[in-house]
Motif scaffolding. Structure first.
Motif, PDB file in Angstrom:
ATOM      1  N   MET A  38     -13.426   5.842  33.408  1.00 13.35           N
ATOM      2  CA  MET A  38     -14.636   6.454  32.871  1.00 13.35           C
ATOM      3  C   MET A  38     -14.354   7.769  32.142  1.00 13.35           C
ATOM      4  O   MET A  38     -15.284   8.477  31.765  1.00 13.35           O
ATOM      5  CB  MET A  38     -15.650   6.696  33.991  1.00 13.35           C
ATOM      6  CG  MET A  38     -16.067   5.440  34.732  1.00 13.35           C
ATOM      7  SD  MET A  38     -16.774   4.169  33.674  1.00 13.35           S
ATOM      8  CE  MET A  38     -18.339   4.900  33.271  1.00 13.35           C
ATOM      9  N   GLY A  39     -13.099   8.096  31.942  1.00 15.02           N
ATOM     10  CA  GLY A  39     -12.760   9.343  31.248  1.00 15.02           C
ATOM     11  C   GLY A  39     -12.967  10.528  32.169  1.00 15.02           C
ATOM     12  O   GLY A  39     -12.510  10.522  33.298  1.00 15.02           O
ATOM     13  N   GLY A  40     -13.666  11.533  31.694  1.00 14.01           N
ATOM     14  CA  GLY A  40     -14.007  12.689  32.511  1.00 14.01           C
ATOM     15  C   GLY A  40     -12.828  13.592  32.819  1.00 14.01           C
ATOM     16  O   GLY A  40     -11.818  13.612  32.105  1.00 14.01           O
ATOM     17  N   ASP A  41     -12.981  14.351  33.908  1.00 11.40           N
ATOM     18  CA  ASP A  41     -11.978  15.349  34.285  1.00 11.40           C
ATOM     19  C   ASP A  41     -10.619  14.734  34.581  1.00 11.40           C
ATOM     20  O   ASP A  41      -9.586  15.340  34.291  1.00 11.40           O
ATOM     21  CB  ASP A  41     -12.455  16.147  35.502  1.00 11.40           C
ATOM     22  CG  ASP A  41     -13.616  17.064  35.164  1.00 11.40           C
ATOM     23  OD1 ASP A  41     -13.809  17.381  33.970  1.00 11.40           O
ATOM     24  OD2 ASP A  41     -14.328  17.470  36.104  1.00 11.40           O
ATOM     25  N   GLU A  42     -10.615  13.522  35.156  1.00 13.92           N
ATOM     26  CA  GLU A  42      -9.342  12.880  35.482  1.00 13.92           C
ATOM     27  C   GLU A  42      -8.546  12.569  34.213  1.00 13.92           C
ATOM     28  O   GLU A  42      -7.345  12.797  34.146  1.00 13.92           O
ATOM     29  CB  GLU A  42      -9.559  11.602  36.300  1.00 13.92           C
ATOM     30  CG  GLU A  42     -10.072  11.845  37.698  1.00 13.92           C
ATOM     31  CD  GLU A  42     -11.593  12.005  37.763  1.00 13.92           C
ATOM     32  OE1 GLU A  42     -12.272  11.866  36.713  1.00 13.92           O
ATOM     33  OE2 GLU A  42     -12.091  12.283  38.862  1.00 13.92           O
ATOM     34  N   LYS A  43      -9.233  12.041  33.198  1.00 13.83           N
ATOM     35  CA  LYS A  43      -8.533  11.736  31.945  1.00 13.83           C
ATOM     36  C   LYS A  43      -8.098  13.028  31.255  1.00 13.83           C
ATOM     37  O   LYS A  43      -7.009  13.106  30.690  1.00 13.83           O
ATOM     38  CB  LYS A  43      -9.403  10.913  31.013  1.00 13.83           C
ATOM     39  CG  LYS A  43      -8.637  10.514  29.757  1.00 13.83           C
ATOM     40  CD  LYS A  43      -9.278   9.411  29.002  1.00 13.83           C
ATOM     41  CE  LYS A  43      -8.377   8.978  27.854  1.00 13.83           C
ATOM     42  NZ  LYS A  43      -8.992   7.954  27.057  1.00 13.83           N
ATOM     43  N   LYS A  44      -8.927  14.034  31.337  1.00 11.83           N
ATOM     44  CA  LYS A  44      -8.578  15.335  30.763  1.00 11.83           C
ATOM     45  C   LYS A  44      -7.307  15.885  31.421  1.00 11.83           C
ATOM     46  O   LYS A  44      -6.402  16.372  30.743  1.00 11.83           O
ATOM     47  CB  LYS A  44      -9.750  16.299  30.974  1.00 11.83           C
ATOM     48  CG  LYS A  44      -9.764  17.479  30.090  1.00 11.83           C
ATOM     49  CD  LYS A  44     -11.148  18.105  30.180  1.00 11.83           C
ATOM     50  CE  LYS A  44     -11.082  19.585  30.056  1.00 11.83           C
ATOM     51  NZ  LYS A  44     -12.372  20.221  30.220  1.00 11.83           N
TER      52      LYS A  44
END
Length: 88
Positions: A38-44
């Motif tokens: 879902m992307g978000g902070d983890e992908k960042k």
């Protein structure tokens, strides 16, 4: 020798992610599975650690960016993975 922290950034339904997990599971290695579907902070966070990464999995052993599933398997074939994981 203690095992370094292993982080794997993954997405739901990713066969390469499954393959990387299976290789580590087969060695009895624990790891943090970080879902970036879902992307978000983890992908960042993944992109901060590996700025050029556009695919998953992205695998880190300690502070070392290993790359993806094929890179992990290549390290294993070369006999280098166990040492990096503190298994040798």
């Amino acid at each position: 020798m203690s095992q370094p922290q292993v982080d794997i950034y993954t997405k739901f339904g990713c066969m390469y992610c499954t393959r990387a997990r299976q290789l580590l599971d087969g060695k009895g290695v624990s790891y943090n599975d970080i879902d970036v579907t879902m992307g978000g902070d983890e992908k960042k966070a993944m992109l901060e650690r590996a700025p050029d990464a556009r695919t998953v999995p992205q695998i880190f052993i300690g502070d070392t960016h290993v790359g993806g599933s094929d890179d992990l398997a290549a390290l294993d074939r070369a006999g280098k993975l166990d040492g990096m994981l503190g298994l040798a």
